[in-house]
Design an enzyme around this catalytic site. Structure first.
Site, PDB file in Angstrom:
ATOM      1  CB  SER A 114     -71.304 -37.495  15.620  1.00 40.13           C
ATOM      2  OG  SER A 114     -72.483 -37.776  16.409  1.00 40.13           O
TER       3      SER A 114
ATOM      4  CE1 TYR B 293     -67.733 -37.017  19.929  1.00 36.07           C
ATOM      5  CE2 TYR B 293     -70.034 -36.776  19.632  1.00 36.07           C
ATOM      6  CZ  TYR B 293     -68.867 -37.332  19.469  1.00 36.07           C
ATOM      7  OH  TYR B 293     -68.721 -38.866  18.535  1.00 36.07           O
TER       8      TYR B 293
END
Length: 275
Positions: A149, A163
């Protein structure tokens, strides 16, 4: 109109593409893109019914195997690879896509919730690569696509504390693996999309926040899939789809860290649960 995928310039090398988290979102889009390119598939995720629906659709193009597996279970990666080999299948392409986010600040959730998240996002990714790397190297044309990401390339945000760190891990893991395995024809790519239209934010309970963001910020899962697969074929180690996100990452590398952290602090409430 979305352009059709280019036809391979030479016959597709033998072997299957194993796609984790293939039941929806980017994983399903990657499976569809590989099917369009004539690559046989092994699809895995927790939701077998969703996998079977996708498999039934894609079998009109390529052979598809379905193996339901919850990779948050520490025993699952070994069992998955054992079943693949029991069926006499060879993996040439590994797509580590399975994942989700844990919404809220670090102490809001209990430790078992975080432990399951780390097992899926780090433990399972690392173990699947370790177990399947001999097959990938033997093929002479192996590919690993780790769906990371943009969050792994910019400073961490307030909320979803783990995350960004696990996505950064996937980037660094991809870089090292690429260097280690180039001599055997294995390309490793960290695919780093920004906000992508999928079920991800429904799972984290942040859909209401996401719906308030401007339309231009969103990527289409099919575009992300094509960008990642093309990058892996080129041997590109880090792929950031979309010029807006490329610009964001470029700016993040050149601004002072204190400025970036300040920006993240002021904007986190727009797209993260911070209470």
């Amino acid at each position: 109109m979305t352009p059709l995928s280019p036809a391979p310039s030479s016959p597709t090398p033998a072997g299957h593409a194993l796609v984790t988290g293939a039941s929806s979102g980017i994983g399903a889009a990657i499976a569809r893109e590989y099917a369009a390119r004539g690559v046989p598939l092994i699809l895995t995720a927790r939701r077998e019914d969703r996998l079977q629906q996708l498999a039934d659709d894609l079998r009109r193009q390529v052979p598809v195997e379905v193996i339901a597996s919850d990779l948050a279970d520490p025993a699952a990666p070994a069992a998955l690879v054992e079943e693949i080999h029991r069926r006499g299948l060879k993996v040439r392409i590994l797509v580590n896509n399975a994942g989700y986010g844990v919404a809220g600040r670090y102490r809001v959730n209990d430790w078992p919730t975080h432990a399951a998240f780390l097992q899926l996002m780090i433990g399972a990714v690392s173990e699947l690569i370790w177990r399947l790397l001999p097959d990938l190297r033997e093929s002479g044309h192996g590919r690993i696509v780790n769906v990371s990401s943009v969050a792994g390339l910019v400073p961490g945000a307030d909320g979803q504390t783990l995350y960004a760190p696990v996505k950064a891990y996937m980037v660094k893991l991809s870089e090292s693996l690429h260097l280690e395995n180039l001599d055997r024809g294995v390309n490793v790519t960290a695919l780093c999309p920004g906000f992508t239209l999928s079920e991800f934010h429904d799972v984290t309970g942040t859909r209401g926040m996401m719906d308030k963001l401007p339309g231009w910020i969103w990527l289409q899962a099919g575009d992300v899939a094509r960008a990642g697969i093309d990058a892996a074929e080129r041997g590109q180690v880090v792929c950031v789809p979309g010029w807006r996100y490329k610009l964001l990452v470029f700016v993040a590398k050149h601004l002072p860290e204190s400025w970036l952290l300040g920006l993240m602090k002021r904007n986190s409430k727009k797209y993260r649960k911070v209470d």
